[in-house]
Design a protein around this motif. Structure first.
Motif, PDB file in Angstrom:
ATOM      1  N   ASP A 117      51.183  44.677  38.990  1.00  9.21           N
ATOM      2  CA  ASP A 117      52.062  44.156  40.025  1.00  9.21           C
ATOM      3  C   ASP A 117      52.262  42.651  39.656  1.00  9.21           C
ATOM      4  N   LYS A 140      49.053  50.269  45.046  1.00  9.26           N
ATOM      5  CA  LYS A 140      50.520  49.322  44.494  1.00  9.26           C
ATOM      6  C   LYS A 140      51.742  50.179  44.544  1.00  9.26           C
ATOM      7  N   VAL A 174      54.653  47.890  39.453  1.00 12.33           N
ATOM      8  CA  VAL A 174      53.344  48.729  39.648  1.00 12.33           C
ATOM      9  C   VAL A 174      52.653  48.393  38.406  1.00 12.33           C
ATOM     10  N   LYS A 198      52.886  51.062  48.006  1.00  6.21           N
ATOM     11  CA  LYS A 198      53.858  49.779  48.671  1.00  6.21           C
ATOM     12  C   LYS A 198      55.242  49.603  48.219  1.00  6.21           C
TER      13      LYS A 198
END
Length: 300
Positions: free
Chosen positions: A186, A294, A243, A297
């Motif tokens: 991320d 992650k 990611v 999201k």
């Protein structure tokens, strides 16, 4: 949440994918998710075997897995998945396109050119690079059919072997130096690892066999550390990664060169990413959970 760990596939890296997938299933079960193995034996399996899962954790490597194809199918079906999106996956899988983007972004990488047939071999270009050179499939991984070629007489055989695995072969300047890898999650760097293969280079055996290489967290000299970390994050941004990904770099005489970017790095017990995460107290199980979190999201 029911997580399908997608593994296997149809590429030359199927065996490594199965090992990654089995490890991911094993360690995920120690955490908060229900994990089920989904083995892909043929392309249509990605449609037929994913019913009932809430999330696809990709353990695929190579073509039809790491090249954006599976990601595009899952995206079309509305199934959230781990890692980079189809565009970034495809770009990073194609070594020639990766290096063109790096060069356009001012990121240092070794000189190279690609051929689609033995007839396209240009020995004048090779002479300008100077021997030895590296010859490898353009979209391959795990160092399959990768050769360090010492002289002109070896070029044709290496190119022909590479073309058995891919439609294009890269002929690349050989950078002899210290190899390191920079895991990124991320947009945040995890500890850098040094790689000391017990062979001429970090080949298939060195990557996956017990004792094939020494891999350990390394603290670079401050100036070099700043340059390497900026280079890794610049790669992440230039190739639109998301990611997690791993940036492989080689350092020659204190000067770093980007080798490649892995958007689905290996996740076996010998793999680099879990070793890096362990350096900051993140267990393998927790690393996998972070990847799932992650990814959700980004894909929500």
């Amino acid at each position: 949440m029911k997580i399908g760990v997608i593994m296997g596939g149809i590429s030359s890296e199927r065996d490594i994918s199965l090992k990654s997938g089995e490890s991911m299933v094993k360690y995920l079960k120690d955490g908060k998710y229900e994990a089920v193995p989904i083995v892909i034996d043929k392309k249509e399996d990605i449609l037929n075997k994913i019913n009932g899962i809430d999330f696809a954790l990709l353990a695929l490597h190579g073509q039809f897995g790491e090249d954006g194809t599976v990601q595009a199918v899952l995206q079309t079906l509305g199934v959230p998945y781990s890692g980079c999106d189809p565009l970034s996956s495809a770009l990073c899988m194609d070594k020639d396109l990766t290096k063109k983007i790096l060069k356009a972004s001012g990121i240092r990488t070794a000189d190279w050119y690609n051929v689609k047939s033995a007839e396209e071999i240009d020995y004048e270009k090779i002479n300008k690079m100077g021997y030895p050179i590296v010859i490898k499939p353009n979209s391959g991984g795990s160092s399959v059919a990768t050769f360090i070629v010492q002289k002109k007489e070896e070029v044709l055989r290496a190119v022909e072997e590479g073309l058995k695995w891919d439609k294009e072969v890269m002929i690349e300047e050989y950078i002899k130096g210290d190899e390191i890898t920079c895991p990124v999650v991320d947009g945040e760097l995890y500890p850098t690892l040094a790689i000391k293969p017990n062979a001429e280079f970090f080949d298939y055996t060195a990557k996956y066999a017990d004792g094939g290489a020494d891999e350990f967290i390394v603290e670079l000299e401050e100036k070099l550390k700043i340059e390497v970390e900026k280079m890794a994050l610049d790669c992440w941004k230039a190739l639109k990664c998301s990611v997690y990904a791993r940036v492989d770099i080689i350092i020659r005489n204190g000067i770093p060169y980007v080798l490649e970017i892995n958007t689905l790095p290996g996740m076996t017990k010998n793999s680099l990413f879990p070793k890096s995460a362990a350096g900051i107290g993140i267990s393998f199980t927790r690393l996998l959970e972070i990847i799932v979190e992650k990814s959700l999201k980004v894909r929500a």
